[in-house]
Design a protein around this motif. Structure first.
Motif, PDB file in Angstrom:
ATOM      1  N   ARG A 123       9.044  31.263  49.827  1.00 61.45           N
ATOM      2  CA  ARG A 123       9.542  30.129  50.766  1.00 61.45           C
ATOM      3  C   ARG A 123       9.178  30.497  51.956  1.00 61.45           C
ATOM      4  O   ARG A 123       8.880  29.651  53.049  1.00 61.45           O
ATOM      5  CB  ARG A 123      11.051  29.566  50.326  1.00 61.45           C
ATOM      6  CG  ARG A 123      11.164  29.027  49.083  1.00 61.45           C
ATOM      7  CD  ARG A 123      12.361  28.991  48.332  1.00 61.45           C
ATOM      8  NE  ARG A 123      13.001  30.407  48.352  1.00 61.45           N
ATOM      9  CZ  ARG A 123      14.169  30.479  48.007  1.00 61.45           C
ATOM     10  NH1 ARG A 123      15.112  29.496  47.738  1.00 61.45           N
ATOM     11  NH2 ARG A 123      14.525  31.852  47.660  1.00 61.45           N
ATOM     12  N   ASN A 124       9.532  31.792  52.680  1.00 63.15           N
ATOM     13  CA  ASN A 124       9.317  32.375  53.647  1.00 63.15           C
ATOM     14  C   ASN A 124       8.111  32.100  54.281  1.00 63.15           C
ATOM     15  O   ASN A 124       7.650  31.691  55.330  1.00 63.15           O
ATOM     16  CB  ASN A 124      10.040  33.513  53.788  1.00 63.15           C
ATOM     17  CG  ASN A 124      11.715  33.603  54.502  1.00 63.15           C
ATOM     18  OD1 ASN A 124      12.237  32.714  54.374  1.00 63.15           O
ATOM     19  ND2 ASN A 124      12.043  34.777  53.916  1.00 63.15           N
ATOM     20  N   LEU A 125       7.044  32.692  53.370  1.00 59.68           N
ATOM     21  CA  LEU A 125       5.739  32.848  53.675  1.00 59.68           C
ATOM     22  C   LEU A 125       5.211  31.276  53.915  1.00 59.68           C
ATOM     23  O   LEU A 125       4.453  31.020  54.958  1.00 59.68           O
ATOM     24  CB  LEU A 125       4.771  33.208  52.566  1.00 59.68           C
ATOM     25  CG  LEU A 125       3.243  33.112  52.782  1.00 59.68           C
ATOM     26  CD1 LEU A 125       3.037  34.112  53.801  1.00 59.68           C
ATOM     27  CD2 LEU A 125       2.917  33.932  51.626  1.00 59.68           C
ATOM     28  N   GLY A 126       5.586  30.176  53.090  1.00 57.58           N
ATOM     29  CA  GLY A 126       4.963  29.067  53.220  1.00 57.58           C
ATOM     30  C   GLY A 126       5.699  28.259  54.615  1.00 57.58           C
ATOM     31  O   GLY A 126       4.731  27.596  55.354  1.00 57.58           O
ATOM     32  N   ALA A 127       6.819  28.595  54.859  1.00 58.59           N
ATOM     33  CA  ALA A 127       7.642  28.060  56.202  1.00 58.59           C
ATOM     34  C   ALA A 127       6.682  28.596  57.012  1.00 58.59           C
ATOM     35  O   ALA A 127       6.571  27.909  58.317  1.00 58.59           O
ATOM     36  CB  ALA A 127       8.763  28.243  56.163  1.00 58.59           C
ATOM     37  N   PRO A 170       2.486  28.446  44.098  1.00 56.19           N
ATOM     38  CA  PRO A 170       2.979  27.145  44.141  1.00 56.19           C
ATOM     39  C   PRO A 170       4.114  26.908  44.874  1.00 56.19           C
ATOM     40  O   PRO A 170       4.360  25.739  45.722  1.00 56.19           O
ATOM     41  CB  PRO A 170       3.378  26.499  42.706  1.00 56.19           C
ATOM     42  CG  PRO A 170       2.402  27.452  41.715  1.00 56.19           C
ATOM     43  CD  PRO A 170       2.171  29.028  42.552  1.00 56.19           C
ATOM     44  N   ALA A 171       5.141  27.867  45.192  1.00 62.08           N
ATOM     45  CA  ALA A 171       6.046  27.671  45.947  1.00 62.08           C
ATOM     46  C   ALA A 171       5.902  27.889  47.273  1.00 62.08           C
ATOM     47  O   ALA A 171       6.214  27.378  48.347  1.00 62.08           O
ATOM     48  CB  ALA A 171       7.201  28.791  45.677  1.00 62.08           C
ATOM     49  N   VAL A 172       4.802  28.503  47.742  1.00 65.49           N
ATOM     50  CA  VAL A 172       4.182  28.693  48.916  1.00 65.49           C
ATOM     51  C   VAL A 172       3.450  27.320  49.220  1.00 65.49           C
ATOM     52  O   VAL A 172       3.982  26.880  50.611  1.00 65.49           O
ATOM     53  CB  VAL A 172       3.364  30.008  49.065  1.00 65.49           C
ATOM     54  CG1 VAL A 172       2.700  29.968  50.281  1.00 65.49           C
ATOM     55  CG2 VAL A 172       3.976  31.356  48.905  1.00 65.49           C
ATOM     56  N   THR A 173       2.922  26.952  48.574  1.00 65.62           N
ATOM     57  CA  THR A 173       2.002  25.627  48.846  1.00 65.62           C
ATOM     58  C   THR A 173       3.214  24.576  49.158  1.00 65.62           C
ATOM     59  O   THR A 173       2.815  23.760  50.138  1.00 65.62           O
ATOM     60  CB  THR A 173       1.159  25.195  47.936  1.00 65.62           C
ATOM     61  OG1 THR A 173       1.907  24.885  46.532  1.00 65.62           O
ATOM     62  CG2 THR A 173       0.098  26.225  47.534  1.00 65.62           C
ATOM     63  N   LYS A 174       4.227  24.435  48.302  1.00 61.96           N
ATOM     64  CA  LYS A 174       5.031  23.558  48.608  1.00 61.96           C
ATOM     65  C   LYS A 174       5.760  23.680  50.042  1.00 61.96           C
ATOM     66  O   LYS A 174       6.170  22.724  50.616  1.00 61.96           O
ATOM     67  CB  LYS A 174       6.058  23.580  47.451  1.00 61.96           C
ATOM     68  CG  LYS A 174       7.557  22.627  47.522  1.00 61.96           C
ATOM     69  CD  LYS A 174       7.287  21.314  47.463  1.00 61.96           C
ATOM     70  CE  LYS A 174       8.255  20.465  47.533  1.00 61.96           C
ATOM     71  NZ  LYS A 174       9.296  20.571  48.878  1.00 61.96           N
ATOM     72  N   ALA A 175       6.326  24.958  50.166  1.00 68.20           N
ATOM     73  CA  ALA A 175       6.901  25.155  51.524  1.00 68.20           C
ATOM     74  C   ALA A 175       6.185  25.019  52.780  1.00 68.20           C
ATOM     75  O   ALA A 175       6.593  24.514  53.742  1.00 68.20           O
ATOM     76  CB  ALA A 175       7.477  26.751  51.484  1.00 68.20           C
ATOM     77  N   ALA A 176       4.978  25.344  52.758  1.00 65.61           N
ATOM     78  CA  ALA A 176       3.874  25.108  53.657  1.00 65.61           C
ATOM     79  C   ALA A 176       3.441  23.799  53.753  1.00 65.61           C
ATOM     80  O   ALA A 176       2.733  23.203  54.840  1.00 65.61           O
ATOM     81  CB  ALA A 176       2.506  25.950  53.477  1.00 65.61           C
ATOM     82  N   ALA A 177       3.799  22.870  52.987  1.00 58.28           N
ATOM     83  CA  ALA A 177       3.528  21.338  53.147  1.00 58.28           C
ATOM     84  C   ALA A 177       2.030  20.882  53.690  1.00 58.28           C
ATOM     85  O   ALA A 177       1.996  20.059  54.318  1.00 58.28           O
ATOM     86  CB  ALA A 177       4.614  20.757  53.990  1.00 58.28           C
ATOM     87  N   GLY A 178       0.888  21.550  53.027  1.00 57.83           N
ATOM     88  CA  GLY A 178      -0.335  21.424  53.441  1.00 57.83           C
ATOM     89  C   GLY A 178      -1.110  22.180  54.309  1.00 57.83           C
ATOM     90  O   GLY A 178      -2.000  22.145  54.485  1.00 57.83           O
ATOM     91  N   ALA A 179      -0.009  22.986  54.992  1.00 60.50           N
ATOM     92  CA  ALA A 179      -0.929  23.838  56.001  1.00 60.50           C
ATOM     93  C   ALA A 179      -1.974  24.902  55.486  1.00 60.50           C
ATOM     94  O   ALA A 179      -2.903  25.039  56.324  1.00 60.50           O
ATOM     95  CB  ALA A 179       0.326  24.578  56.782  1.00 60.50           C
TER      96      ALA A 179
END
Length: 246
Positions: A108-112, A137-146
């Motif tokens: 989640r931190n990585l995605g954010a 998948p948790a990273v892609t969710k937190a990154a919201a498309g970035a």
């Protein structure tokens, strides 16, 4: 011979993440699973339209079987994995603004962080091949498309990568509570730069800290001594962006 780990990202979960995957069109998408309980939502209808013949409307319990997170929002996509960027090409850019992550392990931190870096105009993310989170998948969710827009390079080790960046003419700036310079006072933001963030808890490793040209700190004025790495990344990336684009 052991297979070298890749960037990941072949399973994308969450409405914003899947919508951006389809809208960006930078990698092939095999299947988009949509829960029948969510299909009437406006953004989900748009996802179904973008996916076309690759969309599959399934029962909610079946989608739960496909999902790897509990925050999929009724949408899961299977796509080609992200291709790792070439680190040497990233540090050679005239506008290099990279964010290097020294041992960040929480997805989640990585995605954010990826989301914050992309919105601040960063030209790349740098992560280690080992002992670090990659794109789940948790990273892609937190990154919201970035993840569809900011290149991600894998390196053997962050300290070595920083030395290569310095030789290429980039400034290496570590974010550290013990830094001598305030984030709001340092004057290298408009240069070719690698901003380095440490792991949750321990911060920058000793060797990584030694390879930085400068250590900057985020001033805090409350009782809690520091921000978490994702919040610190947001503040630091956008302060760099403010100085680069003022």
């Amino acid at each position: 011979m052991a297979r070298e780990p890749g960037v990941g990202g072949d399973q994308v979960e969450g409405r914003r993440a899947v919508h951006e995957l389809l809208r960006a069109g930078r990698r092939s998408v095999r299947t988009v699973y949509v829960s029948s309980s969510a299909v009437d939502e406006p953004l989900v209808r748009e996802i179904v339209d973008l996916a076309g013949s690759n969309a599959r409307v399934v029962a909610p319990d079946k989608l739960e079987h496909y999902a790897r997170t509990d925050a999929h929002q009724g949408v899961v996509a299977i796509a080609a994995p992200l291709r790792a960027a070439d680190f040497d090409e990233l540090i050679a850019r005239d506008d290099a603004f990279l964010v290097a992550l020294d041992g960040v392990t929480d997805p989640r931190n990585l995605g954010a962080i990826i989301r914050s870096a992309e919105t601040a105009g960063a030209s790349g993310i740098v992560v280690g091949r080992h002992r670090a989170a990659h794109v789940t998948p948790a990273v892609t969710k937190a990154a919201a498309g970035a993840v569809e827009h900011v290149p991600i390079a894998l390196v053997g080790g962050i300290p070595n990568a920083l030395e290569r960046a310095r030789r290429a003419g980039c400034w290496t700036v570590g974010l550290d509570d013990g830094g001598d310079t305030s984030l709001f006072d340092f004057d290298l933001a408009d240069q070719r730069i690698v901003l380095v963030l440490g792991a949750e808890g321990r911060g920058l490793a000793r060797l990584t800290r030694e390879r930085c040209d400068m250590l900057v700190r985020i001033p805090v004025h409350g009782h809690v001594p520091s921000l978490n790495v994702a919040a610190a990344a947001t503040l630091a990336c956008h302060e760099v962006a403010r100085r680069r684009h003022k």
